[in-house]
Design a protein around this motif. Structure first.
Motif, mmCIF file in Angstrom:
data_model
loop_
_atom_site.group_PDB
_atom_site.id
_atom_site.type_symbol
_atom_site.label_atom_id
_atom_site.label_comp_id
_atom_site.label_asym_id
_atom_site.label_seq_id
_atom_site.Cartn_x
_atom_site.Cartn_y
_atom_site.Cartn_z
ATOM 1 N N PHE A 251 0.989 -1.401 -0.046
ATOM 2 C CA PHE A 251 0.017 0.169 -0.076
ATOM 3 C C PHE A 251 0.852 1.199 -0.051
ATOM 4 O O PHE A 251 1.726 1.363 0.895
ATOM 5 N N ALA A 252 0.494 2.179 -0.722
ATOM 6 C CA ALA A 252 1.151 3.608 -0.715
ATOM 7 C C ALA A 252 0.273 4.548 -1.462
ATOM 8 O O ALA A 252 -0.517 4.220 -2.402
ATOM 9 N N LYS A 257 3.867 5.900 -4.141
ATOM 10 C CA LYS A 257 3.904 4.531 -5.135
ATOM 11 C C LYS A 257 4.730 4.609 -6.067
ATOM 12 O O LYS A 257 5.868 3.796 -6.421
ATOM 13 N N ASP A 286 2.093 11.748 3.320
ATOM 14 C CA ASP A 286 2.096 10.444 2.571
ATOM 15 C C ASP A 286 2.782 9.211 3.066
ATOM 16 O O ASP A 286 2.659 7.997 3.318
ATOM 17 N N SER A 289 0.961 8.095 6.406
ATOM 18 C CA SER A 289 -0.205 7.308 6.093
ATOM 19 C C SER A 289 0.126 5.860 5.687
ATOM 20 O O SER A 289 -0.383 4.929 6.064
ATOM 21 N N ALA A 290 1.288 5.669 4.761
ATOM 22 C CA ALA A 290 1.756 4.373 4.380
ATOM 23 C C ALA A 290 2.249 3.680 5.607
ATOM 24 O O ALA A 290 1.851 2.342 5.820
ATOM 25 N N TRP A 294 1.354 -0.157 6.843
ATOM 26 C CA TRP A 294 2.572 -1.215 6.942
ATOM 27 C C TRP A 294 2.541 -1.825 8.256
ATOM 28 O O TRP A 294 3.189 -2.983 8.262
ATOM 29 N N SER A 306 7.694 -0.586 10.963
ATOM 30 C CA SER A 306 6.531 0.387 10.782
ATOM 31 C C SER A 306 6.098 0.427 12.307
ATOM 32 O O SER A 306 5.802 1.448 12.784
#
Length: 406
Positions: A251-252, A257, A286, A289-290, A294, A306
């Motif tokens: 996910f990103a 990404k 960003d 959020s990732a 994670w 993470s």
């Protein structure tokens, strides 16, 4: 209609931004992006109040530049209004190309291109949108203008960028020893033979400035806990990139990404115009959020790293005066592999070895000249009573070993 905007700054008070190109820059989306990037990256793990942004720093540096221009003009240094506006525009945008978390992106998701080079690309983009209104600002920024001292105000041993961030970072961290007399230093500036110099009456302020800078580096910017936290973040991003490149669905947000998927370097920026667009959409949010997502990753290493960041389980740090022996590192890899239940080859994700070096003053770099009443100019290293040359230019090197706590 008012001819300016007022910003209330906690460090310098009310700062006036005149209407026209300068206000257009402040309100530009690329400048506003800096409101979403913290000035000190992860230093808030040590200094919780250090939540100020790159935008605030840029406004502060602009304010000091205005003060410096006024002070020099009062001393009879001829600076046209167009030059004053250009150098103010250049300092406003000097950090515009910074990525999230200070220098974390450089050499992790992006290689072979500095944030200064990206700043220049963004400045040229804004200049195009403003129909060339920033041509002179860009010339001064690149040091292509015939008044060299204007560039020195933006980038030198004694530029307004440093004068602001030392004052500001000292204020927000609460490290009062870093508080420098920026107003006095600016009042003491002069120009001789197109070089920025400091009046000899300001020598004590310069001594204080150099001492404060050294202290701020070791106590704030290179604080061992902040360094360790940054290493956790770097390794998290490297692992996410490795998984993405291996075809795993990580996910990103779209902008992040893009940099996980591609090996982006200076050449890539030249060849792919969407690279800069994606970079311009990237900020601290960003990354956070990732990382939050994670923490639940089915990849054990990405999940551990993470969770370290979200739950503040920061790498343990050892600071050594000598390089760390290879035997020690081999044993540590074995221990990490065993305790984390991961392959030995992957143990490096849960540790980091770094050499950190900082000079207080580089005599080979852009020097700080002290101007005496008789017109002679001597380097600060030769003028100071308390800062001897060997101490000033001594290279301090420390070896940081950071590794996962279990």
């Amino acid at each position: 209609m008012n001819d300016s905007k007022i910003i209330n700054d906690p460090v310098f008070g009310f700062i006036k931004i005149p209407r026209g190109p300068l206000l257009q820059i402040v309100q530009h989306p690329l400048m506003q992006r800096l409101t979403r990037i913290k000035q000190l990256g992860l230093a808030s793990v040590v200094y919780p109040a250090a939540q100020h942004t790159r935008f605030q720093h840029s406004i502060g540096a602009f304010h000091l530049m205005s003060e410096a221009i006024t002070s020099l003009q009062q001393k009879g240094i001829y600076i046209f209004d167009s030059e004053a506006e250009a150098v103010e525009a250049a300092i406003l945008m000097h950090d515009i190309g910074h990525g999230p978390f200070s220098h974390v992106l450089e050499n992790t998701l992006i290689h072979g291109i500095t944030h200064e080079e990206i700043s220049l690309m963004m400045m040229e983009q804004i200049n195009q949108e403003m129909n060339g209104a920033l041509n002179l600002a860009l010339m001064i920024f690149k040091d292509h203008y015939n008044k060299k001292f204007l560039h020195q105000l933006i980038s030198s041993q004694l530029d307004v960028d440093r004068l602001d961030y030392l004052r500001r970072d000292s204020f927000f961290t609460g490290v009062t020893e870093g508080n420098i007399g920026s107003a006095r230093i600016i009042k003491m500036l002069d120009v001789v033979d197109d070089q920025l110099v400091v009046n000899s009456k300001g020598i004590y302020s310069i001594e204080n400035y150099l001492t404060s800078r050294r202290l701020m580096y070791w106590q704030v910017y290179l604080h061992k806990t902040a360094v360790a936290c940054e290493k956790v973040l770097v390794n998290t991003l490297l692992r996410a990139k490795y998984l993405t490149k291996s075809g795993r669905d990580v996910f990103a947000p779209p902008a992040l990404k893009y940099f996980l998927l591609h090996d982006v370097n200076g050449q890539w920026f030249s060849d792919h115009e969407e690279a800069l667009r994606n970079y311009e959409m990237l900020d601290d949010n960003d990354i956070w959020s990732a990382i939050k997502v994670w923490t639940g990753s089915d990849d054990k290493i990405l999940s551990i790293l993470s969770r370290d960041l979200i739950y503040r389980n920061i790498f343990k740090v050892e600071v050594h005066e000598e390089p760390i022996e290879e035997d020690r590192l081999a044993n540590l890899r074995q221990e990490i592999s065993h305790k984390a239940g991961i392959d030995l080859a992957d143990a490096d994700y849960l540790m980091s070895v770094n050499t950190i070096q900082k000079d207080m003053y580089d005599v080979n770099d852009d020097r700080i000249g002290i101007l005496y009443k008789d017109g002679t100019i001597r380097d600060i290293a030769d003028s100071s009573e308390i800062l001897n040359i060997s101490l000033l230019s001594k290279k301090i090197r420390k070896y940081y070993l950071c590794y996962q706590r279990f």
